[in-house]
Design a protein around this motif. Structure first.
Motif, PDB file in Angstrom:
ATOM      1  N   PHE A  21      16.941 -35.736 -23.364  1.00 39.70           N
ATOM      2  CA  PHE A  21      18.046 -35.344 -24.040  1.00 39.70           C
ATOM      3  C   PHE A  21      18.081 -36.560 -25.109  1.00 39.70           C
ATOM      4  CE2 PHE A  21      20.415 -33.093 -20.522  1.00 39.70           C
ATOM      5  CZ  PHE A  21      19.779 -32.133 -20.720  1.00 39.70           C
ATOM      6  N   ARG A  22      18.068 -35.997 -26.371  1.00 37.67           N
ATOM      7  CA  ARG A  22      18.377 -37.140 -27.516  1.00 37.67           C
ATOM      8  C   ARG A  22      19.646 -37.128 -27.664  1.00 37.67           C
ATOM      9  NH1 ARG A  22      13.486 -39.939 -28.414  1.00 37.67           N
ATOM     10  NH2 ARG A  22      12.041 -38.777 -29.193  1.00 37.67           N
ATOM     11  N   ASP A  23      20.049 -38.339 -28.274  1.00 34.31           N
ATOM     12  CA  ASP A  23      21.269 -38.776 -28.842  1.00 34.31           C
ATOM     13  C   ASP A  23      21.272 -38.529 -30.360  1.00 34.31           C
ATOM     14  OD1 ASP A  23      23.586 -39.640 -30.134  1.00 34.31           O
ATOM     15  OD2 ASP A  23      23.804 -41.471 -28.675  1.00 34.31           O
ATOM     16  N   ILE A  24      21.299 -37.372 -30.866  1.00 32.22           N
ATOM     17  CA  ILE A  24      21.071 -36.827 -32.002  1.00 32.22           C
ATOM     18  C   ILE A  24      21.915 -37.674 -33.251  1.00 32.22           C
ATOM     19  CG2 ILE A  24      20.485 -34.952 -31.295  1.00 32.22           C
ATOM     20  CD1 ILE A  24      23.002 -33.351 -32.691  1.00 32.22           C
ATOM     21  N   VAL A  25      22.930 -38.061 -32.857  1.00 24.94           N
ATOM     22  CA  VAL A  25      23.780 -38.982 -33.775  1.00 24.94           C
ATOM     23  C   VAL A  25      23.193 -40.282 -34.009  1.00 24.94           C
ATOM     24  CG1 VAL A  25      25.960 -39.856 -34.235  1.00 24.94           C
ATOM     25  CG2 VAL A  25      25.939 -37.576 -33.287  1.00 24.94           C
ATOM     26  N   ALA A  26      22.972 -40.968 -32.863  1.00 22.45           N
ATOM     27  CA  ALA A  26      22.410 -42.274 -32.959  1.00 22.45           C
ATOM     28  C   ALA A  26      21.005 -42.331 -33.610  1.00 22.45           C
ATOM     29  CB  ALA A  26      22.471 -43.022 -31.617  1.00 22.45           C
ATOM     30  N   GLU A  27      20.281 -41.301 -33.209  1.00 21.74           N
ATOM     31  CA  GLU A  27      18.892 -41.230 -33.801  1.00 21.74           C
ATOM     32  C   GLU A  27      18.972 -40.580 -34.815  1.00 21.74           C
ATOM     33  OE1 GLU A  27      15.916 -40.718 -30.643  1.00 21.74           O
ATOM     34  OE2 GLU A  27      17.561 -40.886 -29.147  1.00 21.74           O
ATOM     35  N   ARG A  28      19.925 -40.078 -35.601  1.00 18.46           N
ATOM     36  CA  ARG A  28      20.037 -39.432 -36.873  1.00 18.46           C
ATOM     37  C   ARG A  28      19.279 -38.138 -36.964  1.00 18.46           C
ATOM     38  NH1 ARG A  28      19.602 -44.184 -41.509  1.00 18.46           N
ATOM     39  NH2 ARG A  28      21.029 -42.837 -42.490  1.00 18.46           N
ATOM     40  N   PHE A  29      19.506 -37.193 -36.131  1.00 18.41           N
ATOM     41  CA  PHE A  29      18.792 -35.931 -36.125  1.00 18.41           C
ATOM     42  C   PHE A  29      19.753 -34.856 -36.760  1.00 18.41           C
ATOM     43  CE2 PHE A  29      16.204 -37.590 -33.225  1.00 18.41           C
ATOM     44  CZ  PHE A  29      14.846 -37.237 -33.322  1.00 18.41           C
ATOM     45  N   ASP A  30      19.614 -34.055 -37.571  1.00 15.67           N
ATOM     46  CA  ASP A  30      20.368 -33.287 -38.249  1.00 15.67           C
ATOM     47  C   ASP A  30      21.021 -32.240 -36.784  1.00 15.67           C
ATOM     48  OD1 ASP A  30      20.903 -33.601 -40.890  1.00 15.67           O
ATOM     49  OD2 ASP A  30      18.443 -33.450 -40.801  1.00 15.67           O
ATOM     50  N   ALA A  31      20.088 -31.729 -35.838  1.00 15.64           N
ATOM     51  CA  ALA A  31      20.397 -30.975 -34.778  1.00 15.64           C
ATOM     52  C   ALA A  31      19.488 -30.986 -33.646  1.00 15.64           C
ATOM     53  CB  ALA A  31      20.404 -29.378 -35.557  1.00 15.64           C
ATOM     54  N   GLY A  32      20.022 -30.526 -32.686  1.00 16.08           N
ATOM     55  CA  GLY A  32      19.069 -30.563 -31.397  1.00 16.08           C
ATOM     56  C   GLY A  32      19.135 -28.883 -30.846  1.00 16.08           C
ATOM     57  N   ILE A  33      18.091 -28.627 -30.268  1.00 17.54           N
ATOM     58  CA  ILE A  33      17.805 -27.429 -29.323  1.00 17.54           C
ATOM     59  C   ILE A  33      18.057 -27.582 -27.823  1.00 17.54           C
ATOM     60  CG2 ILE A  33      16.497 -25.393 -29.021  1.00 17.54           C
ATOM     61  CD1 ILE A  33      17.289 -25.776 -31.939  1.00 17.54           C
ATOM     62  N   ARG A  34      19.128 -27.150 -27.191  1.00 18.73           N
ATOM     63  CA  ARG A  34      19.434 -27.211 -25.670  1.00 18.73           C
ATOM     64  C   ARG A  34      19.606 -25.644 -25.221  1.00 18.73           C
ATOM     65  NH1 ARG A  34      22.962 -32.690 -24.316  1.00 18.73           N
ATOM     66  NH2 ARG A  34      21.540 -34.085 -25.519  1.00 18.73           N
TER      67      ARG A  34
END
Length: 296
Positions: free
Chosen positions: A133-146
């Motif tokens: 599980f990535r922290d998409i906010v902290a790691e500056r991703f636009d989106a994730g897939i789960r």
């Protein structure tokens, strides 16, 4: 703070987020030594240490953490507004960063997004294949897939695929030697191929359900992986029973290379979702990505 120091402050935020001068320098397009000099000059001007440096890591001090929290979101807002200016152009542009698993990338994302890339050559996609599980906010991703049901409530979630089922499979040769389990509890007598989650390091507990009754099984076996494709290959080698979403095994089930058991214990569940922060205003490029992936 003088205007000339805005770049210095952004450099500091980048180093604090990356936890590394090398990674931050690569992101900023400057050398690590030049970046180190900028940060040292900033600390000298402020007369306070902002970063604790060791040979292995870079961590913000208490003062640095306070400054990063105060500035980081503001820089993000500025960057977001600048990205939104692409709406004034004839064609959407910019980079969209998505973290996801390998199979969903191969089977869903690339096929559905290929027409978008062909139609809008100014759009760039960056995919991060990761099974935790990535922290998409902290790691500056636009989106994730789960998978559905695993997404935080403060995120916007968009379905991108149908419901899924789990599948317990092995080769015919394995079942001829060891027999077929008739219920989940029978798996304790079998050689099971398990997965270790990279986020928390624990082994997956196999979950089953039938007629509203749940059974969770702590399986054992000779093999443990942290990637699903290697679990599939191990099952094809006859090394035990594997348990993953059925789509992982589908081609081999259709070819008769694998056999499925305990099917009545594997009800459907929510499929994959694309998720992103609710406070994030989608850029034109990201809006196209959302619509291309949306399950209809």
């Amino acid at each position: 703070m003088a205007r000339r120091n805005l770049n210095d402050l952004q450099y500091f935020v980048t180093v604090a987020r990356e936890g590394s001068f090398t990674r931050a320098a690569a992101r900023l397009g400057i050398t690590p030594s030049a970046l180190s000099q900028v940060i040292s000059a900033l600390e000298a001007q402020l007369e306070i240490r902002l970063l604790n440096r060791t040979t292995r890591s870079v961590r913000p001090t208490v003062a640095g953490e306070r400054l990063m929290q105060a500035l980081g979101s503001r820089f993000d807002e500025i960057e977001q507004e600048l990205e939104m200016l692409t709406a004034l152009r004839d064609k959407p542009a910019g980079t969209v960063r998505i973290t996801c698993g390998d199979l969903i990338l191969t089977q869903t994302l690339l096929p559905k997004l290929t027409p978008v890339l062909q139609q809008y050559p100014d759009i760039q996609l960056e995919f991060d294949v990761y099974y935790g599980f990535r922290d998409i906010v902290a790691e500056r991703f636009d989106a994730g897939i789960r998978l559905g049901g695993t997404i935080d409530k403060d995120m916007i979630a968009v379905p991108i695929g149908p419901q899924l089922r789990m599948a317990a499979v092995a080769t015919a040769d394995y079942f001829s030697k060891h027999g077929k389990p008739q219920s989940p509890k029978d798996l304790s007598a079998h050689n099971c191929i398990n997965i270790r989650f990279p986020t928390h390091g624990g082994l997956y507990v196999w979950e089953f359900e039938k007629s509203g009754k749940q059974q969770n099984v702590h399986v054992t076996g000779q093999l443990i992986f942290n990637t699903t494709q290697h679990i599939v290959q191990a099952a094809l080698q006859g090394l035990g029973i594997a348990y993953l979403p059925q789509e992982e095994f589908q081609p081999y089930l259709e070819q008769g290379l694998l056999q499925q058991v305990l099917e009545d214990w594997c009800p459907p569940f929510e499929g994959y979702y694309l998720y992103y922060p609710s406070r994030k205003q989608p850029s034109p490029a990201f809006a196209l990505i959302i619509e291309a992936l949306r399950w209809r």
